[in-house]
Write an enzyme that holds these catalytic residues in place. Structure first.
Site, PDB file in Angstrom:
ATOM      1  N   ASP A 184     -11.554 -54.385  35.422  1.00 10.46           N
ATOM      2  CA  ASP A 184     -11.148 -54.827  34.272  1.00 10.46           C
ATOM      3  C   ASP A 184     -10.865 -55.943  34.183  1.00 10.46           C
ATOM      4  O   ASP A 184     -11.429 -57.003  34.966  1.00 10.46           O
ATOM      5  CB  ASP A 184      -9.721 -53.814  34.031  1.00 10.46           C
ATOM      6  N   ASP A 223      -8.493 -55.555  38.826  1.00 12.34           N
ATOM      7  CA  ASP A 223      -7.846 -54.865  40.003  1.00 12.34           C
ATOM      8  C   ASP A 223      -7.970 -53.343  39.368  1.00 12.34           C
ATOM      9  O   ASP A 223      -7.552 -52.278  40.290  1.00 12.34           O
ATOM     10  CB  ASP A 223      -6.284 -54.786  39.887  1.00 12.34           C
ATOM     11  N   ARG A 224      -8.816 -52.741  38.380  1.00 11.37           N
ATOM     12  CA  ARG A 224      -9.104 -51.423  38.101  1.00 11.37           C
ATOM     13  C   ARG A 224     -10.465 -51.258  38.432  1.00 11.37           C
ATOM     14  O   ARG A 224     -11.337 -52.192  38.611  1.00 11.37           O
ATOM     15  CB  ARG A 224      -8.895 -51.308  36.743  1.00 11.37           C
ATOM     16  N   LYS A 264      -3.697 -53.132  43.453  1.00 10.52           N
ATOM     17  CA  LYS A 264      -4.989 -52.434  43.276  1.00 10.52           C
ATOM     18  C   LYS A 264      -5.975 -53.367  43.309  1.00 10.52           C
ATOM     19  O   LYS A 264      -5.873 -54.589  42.776  1.00 10.52           O
ATOM     20  CB  LYS A 264      -4.838 -51.371  42.194  1.00 10.52           C
ATOM     21  N   SER A 316      -4.264 -58.245  31.960  1.00  8.93           N
ATOM     22  CA  SER A 316      -5.029 -57.008  32.431  1.00  8.93           C
ATOM     23  C   SER A 316      -6.298 -56.527  31.835  1.00  8.93           C
ATOM     24  O   SER A 316      -7.066 -57.371  30.957  1.00  8.93           O
ATOM     25  CB  SER A 316      -4.303 -56.195  33.039  1.00  8.93           C
ATOM     26  N   HIS A 317      -6.028 -55.236  31.290  1.00  6.98           N
ATOM     27  CA  HIS A 317      -7.063 -54.584  30.525  1.00  6.98           C
ATOM     28  C   HIS A 317      -7.043 -54.747  29.022  1.00  6.98           C
ATOM     29  O   HIS A 317      -7.678 -54.244  27.989  1.00  6.98           O
ATOM     30  CB  HIS A 317      -7.018 -52.921  30.956  1.00  6.98           C
ATOM     31  N   ASP A 376      -8.385 -58.433  34.824  1.00  6.98           N
ATOM     32  CA  ASP A 376      -7.964 -59.239  36.051  1.00  6.98           C
ATOM     33  C   ASP A 376      -8.553 -58.547  37.435  1.00  6.98           C
ATOM     34  O   ASP A 376      -8.227 -59.024  38.388  1.00  6.98           O
ATOM     35  CB  ASP A 376      -6.758 -59.204  35.948  1.00  6.98           C
TER      36      ASP A 376
HETATM   37  C1  VG1 Z   1      -0.667 -48.944  32.753  1.00  5.43           C
HETATM   38  C2  VG1 Z   1      -0.953 -47.866  33.482  1.00  5.43           C
HETATM   39  C3  VG1 Z   1      -0.368 -47.992  34.974  1.00  5.43           C
HETATM   40  C4  VG1 Z   1      -0.885 -49.490  35.700  1.00  5.43           C
HETATM   41  C5  VG1 Z   1      -0.727 -50.488  34.585  1.00  5.43           C
HETATM   42  C6  VG1 Z   1      -1.126 -52.001  34.783  1.00  5.43           C
HETATM   43  O1  VG1 Z   1       0.740 -48.796  32.582  1.00  5.43           O
HETATM   44  O2  VG1 Z   1      -0.752 -46.620  33.153  1.00  5.43           O
HETATM   45  O3  VG1 Z   1      -1.018 -47.085  35.950  1.00  5.43           O
HETATM   46  O4  VG1 Z   1      -0.370 -49.650  36.892  1.00  5.43           O
HETATM   47  O5  VG1 Z   1      -1.097 -50.163  33.052  1.00  5.43           O
HETATM   48  O6  VG1 Z   1      -2.509 -51.851  35.148  1.00  5.43           O
HETATM   49  P1  VG1 Z   1       1.440 -48.343  31.421  1.00  5.43           P
HETATM   50  O7  VG1 Z   1       3.030 -48.682  31.369  1.00  5.43           O
HETATM   51  O8  VG1 Z   1       0.766 -48.957  29.918  1.00  5.43           O
HETATM   52  O9  VG1 Z   1       1.178 -46.846  31.251  1.00  5.43           O
HETATM   53  V1  VG1 Z   1      -3.340 -53.134  34.831  1.00  5.43           V
HETATM   54  O10 VG1 Z   1      -4.951 -53.316  35.526  1.00  5.43           O
HETATM   55  O11 VG1 Z   1      -3.229 -53.419  33.041  1.00  5.43           O
HETATM   56  O12 VG1 Z   1      -2.384 -54.621  35.498  1.00  5.43           O
HETATM   57 CO    CO Z   2      -5.754 -54.842  35.572  1.00  2.35          CO
END
Ligand code: VG1
Ligand code: CO
Length: 542
Positions: A276, A280-281, A375, A112-113, A278
């Site tokens: 981001d 979804d953000r 998302k 992801s990010h 993947d």
């Molecule tokens: C973070 C965010 C959470 C989100 C998750 C996955 O998790 O706070 O809101 O759902 O990333 O997002 P954490 O446990 O690091 O706070 V993504 O776009 O990285 O799949």
């Molecule tokens: Co993501």
């Protein structure tokens, strides 16, 4: 030919907030990918002959992991794999494919990010048949299995060519390479008024969309530029790169600072957005107005009926606990259900499946609806565009009007990244230990009405998730929330969330950090963050 290969367990294959994220170098250890994927399949039942969707965000190691996943799927008896061309599928697009083609589930290969490349991160996430992230009972079973796994099944076959759309076979399994964009684009077209958005662009409205050299490039080029007529060049960094061009594909004000600065200039575009790694953000910036993700959730919920896909209104809203309560006020006014869940999209699935909520969101720049079970970054951008096209107002005017109607929830998140894990854990534990003594006290102006560690009771399946974040708050809507990240790969990341509510007739023009200053100071007093971590300031403020 199917072969069974002996293996030994890795102790660290516990999925976090969103799948198993590790350094690429960890994933490159012998059998690391194989162990985890076999552990997933060993935790599932009834997939023989069924379809598995596989896709990823194009990051480094995707190509290697996808070939392994296809072989293991074939050896375990899946009937078919649907995989995006070049191994590409954004997370929301993968969710859509699973739902549309009634697949058994899917593997999303992404961190992801998190940054990518040989020194960066990799990740694998399993999604179930509703298109959403596996619920905790599945991820718990996967972890338990990974601790005792002693063999995996695979095929001895050459690599599959993922370069061209079409059908091939691997052993007894069909592999269909699909266009990653077309089904998703069709879904977006069914939800939004493309004619109105086309007219907006034709009227001279200018936007910039930063795909951050990640997965949304092909989706944004096709939808924004080809279908909606935005001028070429609207999409920047639109070519997926295995290392995200050495960038950090997290669409926030730190990594999209250039875009922010551009939107704050008089001759900049009208609208800026980003997504981001993947897809979804989302990041939403209007001319002279950054929209916090929490406000964006509230605004999208309040205006969703302006888009064809939501014209009959929304059933309810859900937000993660640390997300600001701005959306709660919209739900109250609309007279619809409002739910507060733990962090992570997997907790929204049951509410969406049960039809109890239509729109969901998280403060971490995630918003989405019942159209998929993830998302969805571009979805949020398109809903914003649809609203702008119908209301014929700018972002700033819409945001201000919203605050004058509902009040403003000043909100910020302070992250302390890569903190020593033992220190971070004891810091949270110690704060937890003091919670019982706090209610009734007045601390730095905060009249503490409640202090607890959030426990979620899923109203649909009755499951309980405890220890989801410490929260200390007042009756008038001020809150301090502290939790540890479940997506980091090195040490621990402390997330401190701060919120203060100012009513509709109050001052909405304060600087956010100034408006929240007493709470920021109080949080540090209570938890001793600076002293214990040795960090005078947060690594990232959003
Ligand atoms: C973070 C965010 C959470 C989100 C998750 C996955 O998790 O706070 O809101 O759902 O990333 O997002 P954490 O446990 O690091 O706070 V993504 O776009 O990285 O799949
Ligand atoms: Co993501």
């Amino acid at each position: 030919m199917t072969v069974t290969v002996k293996t030994t367990p890795y102790s660290d294959q516990k999925p976090g907030t969103s799948g198993l994220r590790k350094r690429v170098t960890v994933y490159q250890q012998p059998n690391y990918v194989e162990n985890f994927i076999q552990s997933i399949f060993d935790s599932l039942e009834g997939f023989s002959g069924q379809t598995l969707v596989i896709g990823g965000d194009g990051r480094f190691y995707n190509d290697v992991a996808i070939q392994k996943a296809i072989r293991i799927a074939a050896a375990n008896g899946f009937g078919k794999v649907m995989v995006g061309q070049g191994g590409i599928l954004s997370t929301p697009a993968a969710s859509n494919i699973i739902r549309k083609y009634k697949a058994f589930g899917g593997l999303v290969l992404s961190a992801s990010h998190n940054p990518g490349g040989p020194e960066g991160d990799f990740g694998i996430k399993y999604n179930v048949g509703n298109g959403g992230p596996a619920p905790e009972k599945v991820t718990d079973a996967v972890y338990a299995r990974s601790q005792v796994i002693d063999s995996y099944k695979t095929l001895e076959t050459p690599d599959i060519d993922l370069g061209a759309v079409g059908t091939q076979t691997v052993g007894d399994m069909v592999v269909e390479v699909i266009d990653p964009v077309s089904d998703y684009a069709e879904l977006m077209q069914s939800l939004f008024d493309f004619d109105a958005i086309r007219a907006l662009f034709a009227g001279g409205f200018r936007m910039t969309f930063d795909a951050m050299s990640a997965v949304t490039g092909p989706y944004a080029h096709k939808i924004l530029e080809d279908m909606l007529g935005a001028p070429k060049g609207t999409v920047i960094n639109g070519e997926p790169s295995p290392s995200f061009n050495d960038g950090h594909p997290d669409p926030n004000l730190v990594y999209c600072k250039d875009m922010y600065d551009l939107l704050m200039t008089a001759d900049g575009p009208d609208f800026g957005a980003a997504s981001d790694g993947d897809g979804d953000r989302n990041l939403i910036i209007g001319k002279n107005r950054f929209v916090t993700p929490s406000d964006s959730l509230a605004l999208l919920a309040a205006n969703a009926h302006l888009a064809p896909g939501y014209k009959d209104g929304i059933a309810g809203i859900a937000r993660s606990m640390p997300t600001s309560a701005a959306a709660d006020r919209v739900a109250e006014k609309l007279g619809i259900e409002m739910h507060e869940t733990p962090t992570g999209w997997k907790f929204f699935g049951n509410l969406l499946d049960a039809g109890r909520v239509t729109i969901c969101g998280e403060e971490s720049a995630g918003t989405g609806s019942n159209h998929v079970r993830e998302k969805d970054g571009l979805w949020a951008v398109l809903l914003w565009l649809n609203i702008l096209a119908v209301r014929k107002q700018g972002v700033d005017a819409i945001v201000r009007e919203h605050w004058r109607t509902y009040g403003r929830n000043y909100y910020t998140r302070h992250d302390y990244e890569e903190v020593d894990a033992a220190i971070a854990n004891s810091l949270v534990d110690d704060l937890r230990g003091r919670l019982a003594s706090l209610p009734g006290q007045v601390l730095n102006g905060l009249e503490v009405a409640y202090a607890d560690d959030f426990t979620y009771h899923d109203p649909v399946d009755g499951s309980t998730s405890a220890k989801q974040g410490v929260r200390i708050g007042s009756a008038d809507g001020s809150r301090i929330v502290l939790r540890l990240s479940g997506t980091g790969t090195v040490g621990a990341t402390l997330r401190l969330y701060l919120e203060r509510y100012v009513p509709a007739d109050g001052d909405h023009d304060q600087d956010t950090q100034v408006a929240l200053e007493p709470l920021i100071a109080l949080a540090d007093d209570l938890a001793g963050i600076k002293a214990r971590t040795g960090r005078p300031t947060p690594s990232v403020i959003t």
